[in-house]
Design a protein around this motif. Structure first.
Motif, short mmCIF file in Angstrom:
data_model
loop_
_atom_site.label_atom_id
_atom_site.label_comp_id
_atom_site.label_asym_id
_atom_site.label_seq_id
_atom_site.Cartn_x
_atom_site.Cartn_y
_atom_site.Cartn_z
N LYS A 109 3.87 0.10 9.07
CA LYS A 109 5.10 0.22 8.30
C LYS A 109 5.23 1.58 7.60
O LYS A 109 6.33 1.99 7.23
N THR A 110 4.11 2.30 7.43
CA THR A 110 4.20 3.64 6.82
C THR A 110 4.87 4.64 7.76
O THR A 110 5.33 5.69 7.32
N GLY A 111 4.89 4.33 9.05
CA GLY A 111 5.47 5.24 10.05
C GLY A 111 4.50 6.29 10.55
O GLY A 111 4.76 6.95 11.56
N GLU A 112 3.38 6.45 9.86
CA GLU A 112 2.42 7.48 10.26
C GLU A 112 1.92 7.34 11.70
O GLU A 112 1.85 8.33 12.43
N THR A 159 -4.87 33.04 31.65
CA THR A 159 -4.65 31.72 31.07
C THR A 159 -5.97 30.96 31.06
O THR A 159 -6.65 30.87 32.09
N LEU A 160 -6.33 30.43 29.90
CA LEU A 160 -7.53 29.60 29.77
C LEU A 160 -7.11 28.14 29.59
O LEU A 160 -6.19 27.85 28.82
N VAL A 161 -7.77 27.24 30.30
CA VAL A 161 -7.49 25.80 30.21
C VAL A 161 -8.80 25.11 29.84
O VAL A 161 -9.78 25.18 30.58
N ARG A 162 -8.81 24.44 28.70
CA ARG A 162 -10.02 23.77 28.22
C ARG A 162 -9.66 22.42 27.60
O ARG A 162 -8.50 22.13 27.32
N ASN A 163 -10.68 21.61 27.36
CA ASN A 163 -10.44 20.35 26.65
C ASN A 163 -11.63 20.04 25.77
O ASN A 163 -12.72 20.56 25.97
N GLN A 164 -11.39 19.19 24.80
CA GLN A 164 -12.43 18.75 23.87
C GLN A 164 -12.34 17.23 23.73
O GLN A 164 -11.24 16.67 23.74
N ILE A 165 -13.50 16.59 23.62
CA ILE A 165 -13.54 15.13 23.49
C ILE A 165 -14.31 14.77 22.23
O ILE A 165 -15.38 15.30 21.97
N THR A 166 -13.75 13.87 21.44
CA THR A 166 -14.40 13.37 20.23
C THR A 166 -14.40 11.84 20.26
O THR A 166 -13.35 11.24 20.54
N ARG A 167 -15.55 11.25 19.99
CA ARG A 167 -15.63 9.78 19.94
C ARG A 167 -15.21 9.29 18.55
O ARG A 167 -15.66 9.83 17.53
N VAL A 168 -14.36 8.28 18.54
CA VAL A 168 -13.81 7.75 17.28
C VAL A 168 -14.19 6.28 17.15
O VAL A 168 -13.88 5.47 18.04
N TYR A 169 -14.84 5.94 16.05
CA TYR A 169 -15.26 4.56 15.78
C TYR A 169 -14.27 3.93 14.81
O TYR A 169 -14.18 4.34 13.65
N PHE A 170 -13.52 2.94 15.29
CA PHE A 170 -12.50 2.30 14.47
C PHE A 170 -13.08 1.11 13.71
O PHE A 170 -13.87 0.33 14.25
N ALA A 171 -12.68 0.99 12.46
CA ALA A 171 -13.11 -0.14 11.62
C ALA A 171 -12.44 -1.42 12.10
O ALA A 171 -11.38 -1.39 12.73
N TRP A 172 -13.08 -2.55 11.76
CA TRP A 172 -12.42 -3.84 11.99
C TRP A 172 -11.51 -4.09 10.80
O TRP A 172 -11.97 -4.29 9.68
N ILE A 173 -10.21 -4.04 11.02
CA ILE A 173 -9.26 -4.25 9.92
C ILE A 173 -8.38 -5.46 10.22
O ILE A 173 -8.23 -5.87 11.37
N SER A 174 -7.83 -6.02 9.16
CA SER A 174 -7.05 -7.26 9.28
C SER A 174 -5.66 -7.00 9.84
O SER A 174 -5.17 -5.86 9.82
N ASP A 175 -5.02 -8.07 10.31
CA ASP A 175 -3.63 -7.95 10.79
C ASP A 175 -2.73 -7.44 9.67
O ASP A 175 -1.80 -6.66 9.91
N GLN A 176 -3.01 -7.88 8.44
CA GLN A 176 -2.20 -7.44 7.29
C GLN A 176 -2.33 -5.93 7.08
O GLN A 176 -1.34 -5.24 6.85
N GLN A 177 -3.55 -5.41 7.20
CA GLN A 177 -3.76 -3.97 7.04
C GLN A 177 -3.10 -3.20 8.18
O GLN A 177 -2.51 -2.13 7.96
N ILE A 178 -3.19 -3.74 9.39
CA ILE A 178 -2.56 -3.10 10.54
C ILE A 178 -1.05 -3.00 10.34
O ILE A 178 -0.43 -1.95 10.55
N THR A 179 -0.44 -4.11 9.92
CA THR A 179 1.02 -4.14 9.70
C THR A 179 1.41 -3.17 8.59
O THR A 179 2.40 -2.43 8.72
N ALA A 180 0.63 -3.15 7.51
CA ALA A 180 0.93 -2.25 6.39
C ALA A 180 0.88 -0.79 6.86
O ALA A 180 1.74 0.02 6.49
N TYR A 181 -0.11 -0.49 7.69
CA TYR A 181 -0.24 0.89 8.19
C TYR A 181 0.91 1.24 9.12
O TYR A 181 1.51 2.32 9.01
#
Length: 197
Positions: free
Chosen positions: A142-145, A118-140
């Motif tokens: 609501k997609t359920g994704e 059994t091999l146990v490993r992990n990977q880490i990736t840094r993610v830079y999030f955009a500054w988005i509006s409350d309206q865009q956040i709510t719209a996203y």
């Protein structure tokens, strides 16, 4: 060495697509492992433990197979985020994440039943999030994704609009580091390209 059947201990369609994209057609067997029983505050240890729990839960159903378990979380400012439980939680998380940098951890556990390894490993990736509006956040939200994703976003989906850049493995953010998997297979003596036959 002949290739054992490859089993994916996950219901994630994104992980299945990643494997298919590189020529590995997995047997899909969701683990239904109870993730809530694991309470760890170290994201690296958490994803490795959860991935191992998923793989080991389904292992007894198979013989002489390769079984892959994976789990992902997002760590941001000392908080660990898995999948949000509902739309309101996804909105709240995005309000905290926007304009910030998170680290996406994915634990990978590969059980080789042929060699009893059994091999146990992990990977880490840094993610830079955009500054988005409350309206865009709510719209996203609501997609359920966001409800289906660790960290409340899918890089390969609509959430890709809101990621400025990443540092590290791209496929890791989708749920499975393909370069890490190739290396794990190699460490066990398998050539990933042999799955193309």
């Amino acid at each position: 060495m002949g290739l054992p059947p490859f089993v994916l201990a996950s219901a994630s369609p994104a992980r299945r697509r990643l494997l298919q994209m590189v020529g590995i057609e997995p047997i899909v067997c969701p683990s239904r492992f109870d993730e809530d029983q694991i309470q760890l505050t170290d994201p690296k240890l958490l994803v490795e433990t959860l991935a191992q729990g998923k793989a080991e839960t389904i292992a007894p159903q198979f013989d002489n197979s390769l079984i892959l378990g994976c789990d992902s979380v997002l760590a941001l400012e000392g908080q660990i985020y898995g999948k949000p439980d509902h739309e309101a939680e996804a909105i709240e998380r995005w309000q905290q994440m926007r304009g910030k940098v998170g680290e996406l951890y994915t634990g990978h556990v590969l059980i080789d039943q042929v060699q009893n390894l059994t091999l146990v490993r992990n990977q880490i990736t840094r993610v830079y999030f955009a500054w988005i509006s409350d309206q865009q956040i709510t719209a996203y939200a609501k997609t359920g994704e966001p409800l289906n994703c660790a960290g409340s976003f899918a890089l390969e989906g609509r959430g890709g609009l809101f990621v400025e850049k990443i540092e590290g493995c791209h496929s890791n953010v989708i749920g499975l580091s393909l370069p890490l998997l190739r290396q794990m297979l190699s460490d066990l003596g398998y050539d990933a390209t042999a799955f193309w036959q």
